[in-house]
Design a protein around this motif. Structure first.
Motif, short mmCIF file in Angstrom:
data_model
loop_
_atom_site.label_atom_id
_atom_site.label_comp_id
_atom_site.label_asym_id
_atom_site.label_seq_id
_atom_site.Cartn_x
_atom_site.Cartn_y
_atom_site.Cartn_z
N ASP A 109 0.90 -1.19 -0.01
CA ASP A 109 0.07 0.10 -0.08
C ASP A 109 0.80 1.40 -0.15
N PHE A 110 2.08 1.12 -0.45
CA PHE A 110 3.03 2.53 -0.78
C PHE A 110 3.90 2.40 -1.94
N LYS B 55 16.68 -5.97 11.19
CA LYS B 55 17.43 -7.37 11.62
C LYS B 55 18.02 -7.15 13.13
N SER B 56 18.08 -5.87 13.54
CA SER B 56 18.38 -5.80 14.92
C SER B 56 17.07 -5.80 15.82
N ASP B 57 17.39 -5.87 17.07
CA ASP B 57 16.17 -5.60 18.09
C ASP B 57 16.03 -4.18 18.71
N ALA B 58 16.61 -3.13 18.10
CA ALA B 58 16.76 -1.80 18.60
C ALA B 58 15.23 -1.32 18.58
N SER B 59 14.92 -0.46 19.57
CA SER B 59 13.70 0.23 19.31
C SER B 59 13.69 1.21 18.33
N VAL B 60 12.62 1.28 17.64
CA VAL B 60 12.55 2.40 16.71
C VAL B 60 11.28 3.44 16.82
N VAL B 61 11.59 4.62 16.35
CA VAL B 61 10.34 5.46 16.43
C VAL B 61 10.29 6.08 15.14
N PHE B 62 9.38 6.13 14.48
CA PHE B 62 8.98 6.74 13.36
C PHE B 62 8.17 8.17 13.49
N LEU B 63 8.87 9.12 12.78
CA LEU B 63 8.53 10.62 13.29
C LEU B 63 7.90 10.97 11.89
N GLY B 64 7.05 11.94 11.85
CA GLY B 64 6.46 12.66 10.66
C GLY B 64 4.87 12.98 10.82
N GLU B 65 4.56 13.90 9.77
CA GLU B 65 3.22 14.33 9.91
C GLU B 65 2.29 13.08 9.88
N SER B 66 0.87 13.67 10.07
CA SER B 66 -0.13 12.40 10.07
C SER B 66 -0.47 12.21 8.69
N GLY B 67 -0.41 10.96 8.30
CA GLY B 67 -0.80 10.59 7.05
C GLY B 67 0.33 10.27 6.27
N VAL B 68 1.84 10.11 6.73
CA VAL B 68 2.76 9.94 5.71
C VAL B 68 3.16 8.60 5.47
N GLY B 69 2.44 7.78 6.61
CA GLY B 69 2.73 6.32 6.45
C GLY B 69 3.57 5.56 7.32
N LYS B 70 3.48 5.97 8.36
CA LYS B 70 4.39 5.65 9.71
C LYS B 70 4.00 4.31 9.98
N ASN B 71 2.59 4.08 10.26
CA ASN B 71 2.09 2.59 10.48
C ASN B 71 2.66 1.49 9.43
N VAL B 72 2.58 2.08 8.11
CA VAL B 72 2.93 1.12 7.07
C VAL B 72 4.41 0.65 7.11
N PHE B 73 5.32 1.72 7.50
CA PHE B 73 6.72 1.36 7.63
C PHE B 73 7.03 0.49 8.76
N ALA B 74 6.11 0.67 9.96
CA ALA B 74 6.16 -0.02 11.10
C ALA B 74 5.91 -1.67 10.50
N ARG B 75 4.91 -1.85 10.01
CA ARG B 75 4.42 -3.02 9.53
C ARG B 75 5.50 -3.87 8.99
N ALA B 76 6.09 -3.15 7.86
CA ALA B 76 7.25 -3.49 6.96
C ALA B 76 8.45 -3.80 7.82
N LEU B 77 8.63 -3.01 8.95
CA LEU B 77 9.85 -3.41 9.85
C LEU B 77 9.69 -4.70 10.61
N HIS B 78 8.49 -4.88 11.16
CA HIS B 78 7.94 -6.16 11.61
C HIS B 78 8.07 -7.36 10.63
N LYS B 79 7.83 -7.00 9.50
CA LYS B 79 7.94 -8.04 8.55
C LYS B 79 9.46 -8.68 8.48
N GLY B 80 10.38 -7.78 8.39
CA GLY B 80 11.66 -7.78 8.17
C GLY B 80 12.39 -8.38 9.39
N SER B 81 11.91 -8.44 10.45
CA SER B 81 12.39 -8.71 11.77
C SER B 81 12.65 -10.19 12.19
N GLU B 82 13.31 -10.54 13.19
CA GLU B 82 13.25 -11.80 13.67
C GLU B 82 11.80 -12.29 14.28
#
Length: 468
Positions: free
Chosen positions: A149-150, A169-196
């Motif tokens: 979806d992006f 690939k790491s376990d480090a905490s990540v915070v996505f910053l940006g205006e509302s609607g830029v797709g932060k939750n989409v990137f978060a899901r992608a990060l999960h999908k690529g993690s352990e």
């Protein structure tokens, strides 16, 4: 045993053997061959008998001659031959000595390895293909990490995506910053999908949507009968549901101060205790957060805990707003249009002036706003072509950057020939690309043209630094 009987036995052996047999005298002259010689060497027995192996080697029938080498080295040898019939054979030569140690016979056996050779070649080809397929599969797996979806087109988003792939690939905490609607939750899901933790659950918590009075029970869960209104079976909290998966705290800046300390303890210790419970549970989860607020400023104002901020802010990733990556707008619009055509079973497409109008707008609601507008256009457009008249009035107006809106340019084209109107649109697109990019290669990628075509058209319309 009579010579006649020996002759019969020898002929029987030659006929029964699956290998090709060649018998020569001590000088290399062929005396006998098995009947299958024609299939292997392409010559009948009558042709081979009486010929010297040296002569047959020169004619490339025996290539090379095993008998010739045995006569020279006076020992058993084995070589590979390529026959005139295209077969590959393994030839074994055996010398036969008399009492004085003189070679009186050489017997060679040629075992047809053509089928085995073909199998080997097929195997090598298959192995090569498998390597290619494995590479393709790996590429597909990597591509599968890209959410559906992006669109990743602009250089800014490409760089962010590369960072997300590395960080996943790491376990480090990540915070996505940006205006509302830029797709932060989409990137978060992608990060999960690529993690352990990809095989675990992705638990998304909208921190601004949970009332403060219910936050603790929603996040930590509760035991049966722990408070008035509690369920008889109890309930697992959202953190507990993220065990072995990912906990995504969306709009984390909306968290009330009162609950931030409880959340920090759970994040640091990776343990939770349900309301009404006494035994803590160990929880393993990957932590991702997002916010459209400036957490650092909130910390200075006392609106956000400093210790929680540093816990979340290990790897901050800022996603730029859509107005700062305008090259994504047309691609995203086309992407959403295809999706919505499938959804509503339509076959609509944009007029060029409509795309121009979308490009001029500043998109305060970013990708989410763009998607909603495209859906509105698909639903409300009466014709297959989506004309700029269908755009909301606030998009038809002048953009934040002071560009002339599409309406004026649209009316300017009235009374022109089709060729003149198309050239006018082409000039505007070229000027926009010229203003936004530094090189003609970047302009070509944006416009979907060859770089040489861009150079030619810039020269044709005299678009250069002097005209801007």
């Amino acid at each position: 045993m009579s010579s006649t009987l020996l002759e019969i036995e020898l002929n029987a052996i030659l006929s029964a053997s699956k290998d090709n047999i060649v018998i020569t005298d001590g000088k290399g002259v062929v005396l006998r061959v098995s009947p299958n010689c024609e299939a292997v060497y392409g010559r009948e027995a009558s042709f081979l008998i009486g010929k010297s192996v040296r002569e047959l080697e020169q004619e490339s029938i025996f290539a090379p001659s095993i008998t010739k080498r045995v006569l020279v080295e006076k020992k058993k040898l084995q070589i590979m031959q390529k026959t005139p019939t295209g077969r590959v054979v393994m030839a074994t030569g055996l010398p036969v000595f008399d009492d004085n140690g003189t070679i009186i016979r050489v017997i060679s056996f040629s075992h047809d390895l053509t089928e085995i050779q073909h199998l080997k070649e097929d195997y090598e080809e298959l192995r090569t293909r498998m390597e290619v397929y494995q590479t393709e599969i790996q590429e597909l797996r990597e591509k599968e990490l890209v959410p559906e979806d992006f669109v990743i087109k602009s250089q800014a988003i490409q760089m962010i995506w590369q960072l997300v792939e590395r960080v996943a690939k790491s376990d480090a905490s990540v915070v996505f910053l940006g205006e509302s609607g830029v797709g932060k939750n989409v990137f978060a899901r992608a990060l999960h999908k690529g993690s352990e933790h990809r095989n675990g659950s992705f638990i998304e918590v909208n921190c601004g949507a949970i009332p403060e009075t219910l936050f603790e029970s929603e996040m930590f869960g509760y035991e049966p009968g722990s408070f008035t209104g509690a369920g008889k079976k109890g309930k697992a909290g959202l953190i507990e549901l993220a065990n072995n998966g990912t906990l995504f705290l969306d709009e984390v800046g909306e968290l009330p101060l009162a609950v931030q300390a409880k959340l920090l303890k759970a994040i640091q210790e990776k343990t939770i205790t349900r309301i009404g419970g006494v035994k803590p549970k160990t929880i393993d989860f990957r932590l991702i957060a997002s916010t459209n607020q400036n957490l650092e400023h909130m910390v200075k104002k006392g609106q956000f805990r400093e210790d929680l901020f540093y816990r979340l802010n290990v790897i901050p990733i800022t996603i730029p707003p859509l107005r700062e990556r305008k090259e994504d707008i047309a691609t995203l619009a086309a992407f959403f249009l295809n999706q919505l055509n499938d959804k509503y079973e339509t076959n609509k497409f944009f007029h060029a002036a409509t795309i121009e109008g979308l490009l001029e707008y500043s998109w305060p609601g970013n990708v989410r706003e763009l998607q909603n507008i495209i859906e509105r256009l698909v639903i409300t457009a009466e014709t297959r072509t989506i004309y700029p008249e269908g755009l909301p009035s606030y998009i038809q107006g002048t953009s934040d950057h002071g560009h002339t809106n599409w309406v004026s340019s649209h009316h300017e084209e009235k009374g022109k020939s089709l060729k003149e109107a198309l050239e006018a649109v082409e000039v505007r697109w070229l000027k926009r690309a010229y203003n936004q990019y530094k090189t003609t290669y970047e302009m070509a990628d944006y416009l979907g043209m060859n770089q040489s075509t861009v150079v030619r058209k810039l020269k044709k319309y005299k678009i250069d630094a002097k005209s801007h």
